[in-house]
Motif scaffolding. Structure first.
Motif, PDB file in Angstrom:
ATOM      1  N   ASP A  99       0.941  -1.194  -0.015  1.00 53.18           N
ATOM      2  CA  ASP A  99       0.046   0.038  -0.028  1.00 53.18           C
ATOM      3  C   ASP A  99       1.006   1.355   0.222  1.00 53.18           C
ATOM      4  OD1 ASP A  99      -2.254  -1.833  -0.110  1.00 53.18           O
ATOM      5  OD2 ASP A  99      -2.749  -1.327   2.084  1.00 53.18           O
ATOM      6  N   GLU A 100       1.980   1.396   0.819  1.00 51.68           N
ATOM      7  CA  GLU A 100       2.633   2.211   0.968  1.00 51.68           C
ATOM      8  C   GLU A 100       3.632   2.610  -0.704  1.00 51.68           C
ATOM      9  OE1 GLU A 100       6.767   3.642   3.009  1.00 51.68           O
ATOM     10  OE2 GLU A 100       5.631   2.165   3.926  1.00 51.68           O
ATOM     11  N   ALA A 101       3.757   1.464  -1.153  1.00 46.35           N
ATOM     12  CA  ALA A 101       4.367   1.483  -2.708  1.00 46.35           C
ATOM     13  C   ALA A 101       3.398   2.427  -3.603  1.00 46.35           C
ATOM     14  CB  ALA A 101       4.938   0.464  -3.237  1.00 46.35           C
ATOM     15  N   VAL A 102       2.102   1.779  -3.451  1.00 44.31           N
ATOM     16  CA  VAL A 102       0.945   2.247  -4.148  1.00 44.31           C
ATOM     17  C   VAL A 102       0.755   3.907  -3.996  1.00 44.31           C
ATOM     18  CG1 VAL A 102      -1.093   2.214  -5.001  1.00 44.31           C
ATOM     19  CG2 VAL A 102      -0.031  -0.098  -4.782  1.00 44.31           C
ATOM     20  N   GLU A 103       0.863   4.141  -2.896  1.00 41.67           N
ATOM     21  CA  GLU A 103       0.747   5.549  -2.485  1.00 41.67           C
ATOM     22  C   GLU A 103       1.920   6.475  -3.096  1.00 41.67           C
ATOM     23  OE1 GLU A 103      -2.315   7.023  -1.611  1.00 41.67           O
ATOM     24  OE2 GLU A 103      -2.894   5.019  -1.749  1.00 41.67           O
ATOM     25  N   SER A 104       3.044   5.843  -3.099  1.00 37.03           N
ATOM     26  CA  SER A 104       4.111   6.678  -3.504  1.00 37.03           C
ATOM     27  C   SER A 104       4.343   7.080  -5.061  1.00 37.03           C
ATOM     28  CB  SER A 104       5.606   5.716  -2.986  1.00 37.03           C
ATOM     29  OG  SER A 104       6.497   6.543  -3.577  1.00 37.03           O
ATOM     30  N   LEU A 105       3.882   5.858  -5.578  1.00 37.90           N
ATOM     31  CA  LEU A 105       3.710   5.678  -7.203  1.00 37.90           C
ATOM     32  C   LEU A 105       2.636   6.767  -7.470  1.00 37.90           C
ATOM     33  CD1 LEU A 105       4.492   2.173  -7.871  1.00 37.90           C
ATOM     34  CD2 LEU A 105       5.833   3.849  -8.525  1.00 37.90           C
ATOM     35  N   LYS A 106       1.598   6.735  -6.708  1.00 40.67           N
ATOM     36  CA  LYS A 106       0.285   7.595  -7.266  1.00 40.67           C
ATOM     37  C   LYS A 106       0.949   9.196  -7.070  1.00 40.67           C
ATOM     38  CE  LYS A 106      -3.479   4.739  -6.225  1.00 40.67           C
ATOM     39  NZ  LYS A 106      -4.762   4.604  -5.230  1.00 40.67           N
ATOM     40  N   ARG A 107       1.783   9.324  -5.988  1.00 42.24           N
ATOM     41  CA  ARG A 107       2.266  10.702  -5.852  1.00 42.24           C
ATOM     42  C   ARG A 107       3.152  11.084  -7.124  1.00 42.24           C
ATOM     43  NH1 ARG A 107       2.585   9.320  -0.522  1.00 42.24           N
ATOM     44  NH2 ARG A 107       4.728   8.540  -0.516  1.00 42.24           N
ATOM     45  N   ASN A 108       4.224  10.094  -7.279  1.00 41.81           N
ATOM     46  CA  ASN A 108       5.371  10.519  -8.143  1.00 41.81           C
ATOM     47  C   ASN A 108       5.189  10.128  -9.606  1.00 41.81           C
ATOM     48  OD1 ASN A 108       6.741  11.151  -5.980  1.00 41.81           O
ATOM     49  ND2 ASN A 108       7.389   9.116  -5.574  1.00 41.81           N
ATOM     50  N   LYS A 109       4.242   9.266  -9.900  1.00 46.35           N
ATOM     51  CA  LYS A 109       3.758   8.713 -11.321  1.00 46.35           C
ATOM     52  C   LYS A 109       4.765   7.909 -11.907  1.00 46.35           C
ATOM     53  CE  LYS A 109       0.323  11.741 -11.723  1.00 46.35           C
ATOM     54  NZ  LYS A 109      -1.315  11.419 -11.719  1.00 46.35           N
ATOM     55  N   VAL A 110       6.063   7.788 -11.360  1.00 49.22           N
ATOM     56  CA  VAL A 110       7.040   7.077 -12.203  1.00 49.22           C
ATOM     57  C   VAL A 110       7.907   6.318 -11.177  1.00 49.22           C
ATOM     58  CG1 VAL A 110       9.126   7.263 -13.226  1.00 49.22           C
ATOM     59  CG2 VAL A 110       7.457   8.636 -14.222  1.00 49.22           C
ATOM     60  N   GLY A 111       8.434   5.300 -11.430  1.00 51.83           N
ATOM     61  CA  GLY A 111       9.155   4.401 -10.401  1.00 51.83           C
ATOM     62  C   GLY A 111      10.036   3.316 -11.180  1.00 51.83           C
ATOM     63  N   LEU A 112      11.005   3.140 -10.475  1.00 53.67           N
ATOM     64  CA  LEU A 112      12.246   2.073 -10.748  1.00 53.67           C
ATOM     65  C   LEU A 112      12.024   0.953  -9.816  1.00 53.67           C
ATOM     66  CD1 LEU A 112      14.427   1.650 -12.861  1.00 53.67           C
ATOM     67  CD2 LEU A 112      15.993   2.489 -10.896  1.00 53.67           C
ATOM     68  N   LYS A 113      12.104  -0.127 -10.316  1.00 50.51           N
ATOM     69  CA  LYS A 113      11.613  -1.275  -9.511  1.00 50.51           C
ATOM     70  C   LYS A 113      12.425  -2.462  -9.609  1.00 50.51           C
ATOM     71  CE  LYS A 113       7.809  -4.279  -8.938  1.00 50.51           C
ATOM     72  NZ  LYS A 113       8.274  -5.486  -9.775  1.00 50.51           N
ATOM     73  N   GLY A 114      12.969  -3.320  -8.689  1.00 50.64           N
ATOM     74  CA  GLY A 114      13.573  -4.532  -8.788  1.00 50.64           C
ATOM     75  C   GLY A 114      12.466  -5.432  -8.741  1.00 50.64           C
ATOM     76  N   ILE A 115      12.450  -6.648  -8.961  1.00 47.57           N
ATOM     77  CA  ILE A 115      11.698  -7.865  -8.818  1.00 47.57           C
ATOM     78  C   ILE A 115      11.306  -8.199  -7.519  1.00 47.57           C
ATOM     79  CG2 ILE A 115      10.890  -9.871 -10.013  1.00 47.57           C
ATOM     80  CD1 ILE A 115      11.499  -7.508 -11.784  1.00 47.57           C
ATOM     81  N   LEU A 116       9.855  -8.501  -7.201  1.00 46.40           N
ATOM     82  CA  LEU A 116       9.596  -8.971  -5.832  1.00 46.40           C
ATOM     83  C   LEU A 116       9.483 -10.608  -5.986  1.00 46.40           C
ATOM     84  CD1 LEU A 116       6.924  -6.088  -5.189  1.00 46.40           C
ATOM     85  CD2 LEU A 116       9.184  -6.484  -4.349  1.00 46.40           C
ATOM     86  N   TYR A 117       9.824 -11.256  -4.831  1.00 48.57           N
ATOM     87  CA  TYR A 117       9.591 -12.692  -4.825  1.00 48.57           C
ATOM     88  C   TYR A 117       8.229 -13.112  -4.756  1.00 48.57           C
ATOM     89  CZ  TYR A 117      10.430 -17.420  -3.238  1.00 48.57           C
ATOM     90  OH  TYR A 117      10.421 -19.062  -3.034  1.00 48.57           O
TER      91      TYR A 117
END
Length: 365
Positions: free
Chosen positions: A82-100
């Motif tokens: 949920d925190e990641a989703v809210e961050s992406l909603k604020r910033n519009k752009v993300g760089l992400k590693g792969i989640l297991y």
């Protein structure tokens, strides 16, 4: 080489059919962008650290908002999606590693959950030979466009009777049309001449049949671009035997996963394949071949090329073309010279040493 560089420069503009640039790009404050960074599991921290080191050396105007999300159960069991989703909603752009995503059990894929929550529906993976990396076949240069939110990854399954599991594959005309338009827009803007729909319509006549026909229908609106189709098992064989015939492949979710792994093997491994995911409002950049690298976590041996090139795609998305070109060129140059390379492509260098070589190349440019 030029063709794939053009693709990386322009592919991120493919959303023009779905949203205005203002709704996709983040706001710029004081000449800088804030980008969500999700290091991910396995070797994710090491390869995103590599990007941060290079960006810092190049004075790239990016501020990172780091969100630690993990698919590996912590003691609290809290994944911070949920925190990641809210961050992406604020910033519009993300760089992400792969989640297991552990096999078995009841845990859902956090990668899929993130894409569904933000409706990041289009995955773009660039498969091309890299000078200096020996491969069995030359002349490979194709783009893989994969639908991210339905199909076999719908996540709807249940046990109707002990020992009997029903797993639902959802296919809709709306989402098939949406991903088809993305593929044809990409082809048009990158001077690609052929879009191939990958399917299994000979067996799944309704679901995959709908996907296949929708892609062909959409293709009628794009003059100058040929459209054809291949059954996924034949496409897998063709990818190994003659990948040079491919230009743009558009696929449902599972088939795209399979073909991206085949493509990675063709050009030298998952550490070399950049990727990106796009929605109406958000863009998340991650390695195109979604390997976690749990077995090499903390060993400082991962190849960060895929993450670096994905980050360069992100910079082009933000209009930072000069920095993107410099970083991409330095990365390709280090690999081509062959003196410093990671174990997966025949070398002995650590992740840190490879990163330092790119920084040195940038400093001398």
């Amino acid at each position: 080489m030029l063709r794939s560089v053009i693709a990386q420069k322009t592919s991120v503009r493919c959303l023009a059919s779905f949203a205005s640039p203002e709704s996709v790009l983040p706001k710029k404050y004081g000449g800088r962008y804030t980008v969500t960074l999700i290091p991910g599991d396995g070797a994710g921290k090491e390869i995103t650290d590599s990007v941060q080191t290079i960006f810092k050396a190049e004075n790239v105007p990016i501020d990172w908002e780091i969100v630690e999300v993990s698919g590996v159960e912590s003691e609290s069991g809290h994944h911070r999606v949920d925190e990641a989703v809210e961050s992406l909603k604020r910033n519009k752009v993300g760089l992400k590693g792969i989640l297991y995503t552990p096999p078995g059990g009841s845990g859902k894929s956090l990668n899929v959950a993130l894409r569904k929550e933000l409706d990041i529906f289009a995955s773009l993976v660039l498969i091309k030979n890299i000078p200096g990396v020996k491969s069995r076949l030359d002349g490979i240069d194709f783009a893989l466009v994969r639908e991210n939110t339905e199909g076999e990854y719908s996540g709807l399954e249940h046990q109707s009777y002990p020992g009997v599991v029903e797993s639902l594959k959802i296919m809709t005309r709306f989402k098939s049309e949406r991903i088809a338009k993305f593929a044809f827009d990409f082809a048009k803007k990158n001077n690609r001449k052929l879009v191939t729909a990958i399917h299994k319509a000979n067996i799944m006549k309704l679901g995959d049949g709908l996907f296949r026909q929708t892609v062909k229908d959409v293709g009628q609106d794009y003059s100058g671009i040929e459209v054809n189709d291949l059954i996924v098992d034949n496409a897998s064989m063709q990818a190994v035997a003659k990948p040079q015939q491919f230009d743009v492949l558009v696929t449902p979710n599972l088939y795209g996963s399979i073909l991206s792994n085949i493509g990675a093997a063709l050009i030298g491994g998952p550490g070399l394949v950049p990727g990106a995911n796009f929605g109406r409002e958000y863009a998340v950049f991650e390695p195109g071949c979604r390997h976690v690298g749990l077995s090499i976590k903390g060993k400082n041996s991962a190849n960060p090329t895929a993450m670096i090139l994905s980050a360069a795609m992100m910079l082009r998305h933000l209009g930072l073309n000069e920095q993107a070109n410099r970083i991409s060129k330095a990365t390709y140059d280090v690999i081509a010279e062959g003196e410093i390379r990671t174990a997966d492509i025949g070398g002995t260098a650590t992740t840190t040493e490879f990163t330092d070589a790119i920084v040195a190349k940038l400093a001398s440019a």
